[in-house]
Design an enzyme around this catalytic site. Structure first.
Site, PDB file in Angstrom:
ATOM      1  N   HIS A  37       0.838  -1.212   0.000  1.00  0.00           N
ATOM      2  CA  HIS A  37       0.000   0.000   0.000  1.00  0.00           C
ATOM      3  C   HIS A  37       0.870   1.258   0.000  1.00  0.00           C
ATOM      4  O   HIS A  37       0.564   2.240  -0.668  1.00  0.00           O
ATOM      5  CB  HIS A  37      -0.900   0.026   1.238  1.00  0.00           C
ATOM      6  N   GLN A  62     -18.121  -6.942  -1.790  1.00  0.00           N
ATOM      7  CA  GLN A  62     -17.176  -7.660  -2.659  1.00  0.00           C
ATOM      8  C   GLN A  62     -16.762  -9.017  -2.084  1.00  0.00           C
ATOM      9  O   GLN A  62     -15.929  -9.706  -2.657  1.00  0.00           O
ATOM     10  CB  GLN A  62     -15.960  -6.793  -2.978  1.00  0.00           C
ATOM     11  N   LEU A 187       3.096  -9.417  -1.251  1.00  0.00           N
ATOM     12  CA  LEU A 187       2.490  -8.921  -0.017  1.00  0.00           C
ATOM     13  C   LEU A 187       0.971  -8.883  -0.160  1.00  0.00           C
ATOM     14  O   LEU A 187       0.448  -8.475  -1.192  1.00  0.00           O
ATOM     15  CB  LEU A 187       2.993  -7.506   0.300  1.00  0.00           C
ATOM     16  N   ARG A 190      -3.985 -11.001   3.341  1.00  0.00           N
ATOM     17  CA  ARG A 190      -4.421 -12.381   3.639  1.00  0.00           C
ATOM     18  C   ARG A 190      -3.255 -13.302   3.985  1.00  0.00           C
ATOM     19  O   ARG A 190      -3.480 -14.414   4.465  1.00  0.00           O
ATOM     20  CB  ARG A 190      -5.215 -12.949   2.464  1.00  0.00           C
TER      21      ARG A 190
HETATM   22  O1  PAF Z   1      -8.046  -3.807  -3.678  1.00  0.00           O
HETATM   23  C1  PAF Z   1      -8.716  -3.517  -2.659  1.00  0.00           C
HETATM   24  O2  PAF Z   1      -8.189  -3.362  -1.560  1.00  0.00           O
HETATM   25  C2  PAF Z   1     -10.225  -3.366  -2.788  1.00  0.00           C
HETATM   26  O3  PAF Z   1     -10.734  -4.248  -3.721  1.00  0.00           O
HETATM   27  C3  PAF Z   1     -10.662  -1.929  -3.102  1.00  0.00           C
HETATM   28  C4  PAF Z   1     -10.154  -1.466  -4.460  1.00  0.00           C
HETATM   29  C5  PAF Z   1     -10.168  -0.985  -2.021  1.00  0.00           C
HETATM   30  C6  PAF Z   1     -12.192  -1.837  -3.142  1.00  0.00           C
HETATM   31  O4  PAF Z   1     -12.760  -2.210  -1.922  1.00  0.00           O
END
Ligand code: PAF
Length: 284
Positions: A37, A62, A187, A190
């Site tokens: 990230h 999702q 990375l 999970r």
């Molecule tokens: O990749 C992710 O972490 C998620 O799928 C996202 C793009 C933040 C949408 O919830």
């Protein structure tokens, strides 16, 4: 760093930044932040963003039935410290009620027929429509000039890029390279579900991709490359959802005779114990 939970607060800040000529860069996340990230944040800065917005929201729509929505790691305190350290300007961390004020089941759904049912879409029904729905909402709230997504979720990137194009959203889209552990494991939040034993064999996923890349360089038949990789992974106790060689621009299947000189991506998804891992390797 401003932390906002309400849509109007976010909109007001962004409106005034835009009026000052700032370029808004956006990185959506589900939290539990790691170096992958952080690399997305750096690529936004490199792409010219002058204000960086991150969001943390574990999006229920999702996750398919039986998946890890409730146990997905929620680590807000350490996440916000990391974001402060990397000079984020605003963190949007809405509640589920803010993002989905109505009953989730009565929400508009967004489907991308060409991509929803292949690769991860085939194995995670409703996953991508949930992703497209929440990213669409986030884009409408943040109104970013630039957005960045990780290459590890390459199919997600292709779908969102397609949505941005098809819905005429004025957003520059970037895909940032995968960040790996020193043993090659990509990375992922999970990874922490893996037992010690599973963690030891998990890097074989990347090994299978590198091996397939060598076979592509050596012009082996695609079907043999895919089958060899599936055999290798199965012998190492992975349950393979797919291992597939595709065109990187649109994820169409590649046939050996046609496409060795095209841009290719090799994608795989497996289960190891209760953990689902995905990975891929791009070949230009
Ligand atoms: O990749 C992710 O972490 C998620 O799928 C996202 C793009 C933040 C949408 O919830």
């Amino acid at each position: 760093m401003i932390i906002a939970e309400d849509i109007d607060v976010v909109r007001n800040h962004i409106k005034s930044w835009k009026a000052d000529g700032e370029k808004i860069g956006f990185v959506p996340t589900m939290g539990n932040l790691h170096k992958g990230h952080i690399s997305l944040i750096s690529s936004l800065k490199q792409a010219g963003a002058t204000k960086i917005i991150a969001s943390i929201f574990v999006n229920p729509t999702q996750f398919s039935i039986g998946e890890d929505y409730t146990e997905y790691p929620r680590t807000f305190d350490s996440d916000q410290k990391k974001l402060r350290k990397h000079s984020i300007d605003l963190l949007f961390s809405p509640s589920t009620e803010v993002m989905y004020p109505k009953n989730i089941l009565s929400e508009l759904t967004i489907k991308y027929p060409e991509y929803n049912n292949i690769l991860c879409g085939e194995h995670r029904p409703s996953h991508f429509s949930g992703v497209l729905c929440v990213v669409n909402k986030l884009f409408n709230i943040i109104n970013p000039d630039i957005a960045v997504f990780g290459q590890k979720d390459y199919q997600q990137f292709i779908l969102i890029k397609g949505m941005v194009r098809d819905l005429c959203m004025p957003i520059e889209m970037f895909c940032a390279p995968i960040v790996r552990e020193s043993d090659g494991l990509a990375l992922s939040s999970r990874n922490q579900y893996l037992s010690k034993q599973e963690r030891l064999i998990a890097p074989k996923l990347y090994e299978s991709l590198k091996e397939a890349k060598i076979s592509i360089d050596n012009k082996l038949k695609i079907v043999d490359i895919e089958n060899n990789a599936i055999d290798f992974l199965s012998k190492n106790n992975f349950l393979v959802d797919y291992f597939s060689v595709r065109r990187s621009k649109d994820l169409k299947k590649v046939d050996s005779n046609q496409s060795f000189n095209k841009s290719i991506i090799i994608l795989t998804a497996v289960k190891i114990g209760r953990t689902r891992l995905i990975d891929n390797i791009l070949i230009s």
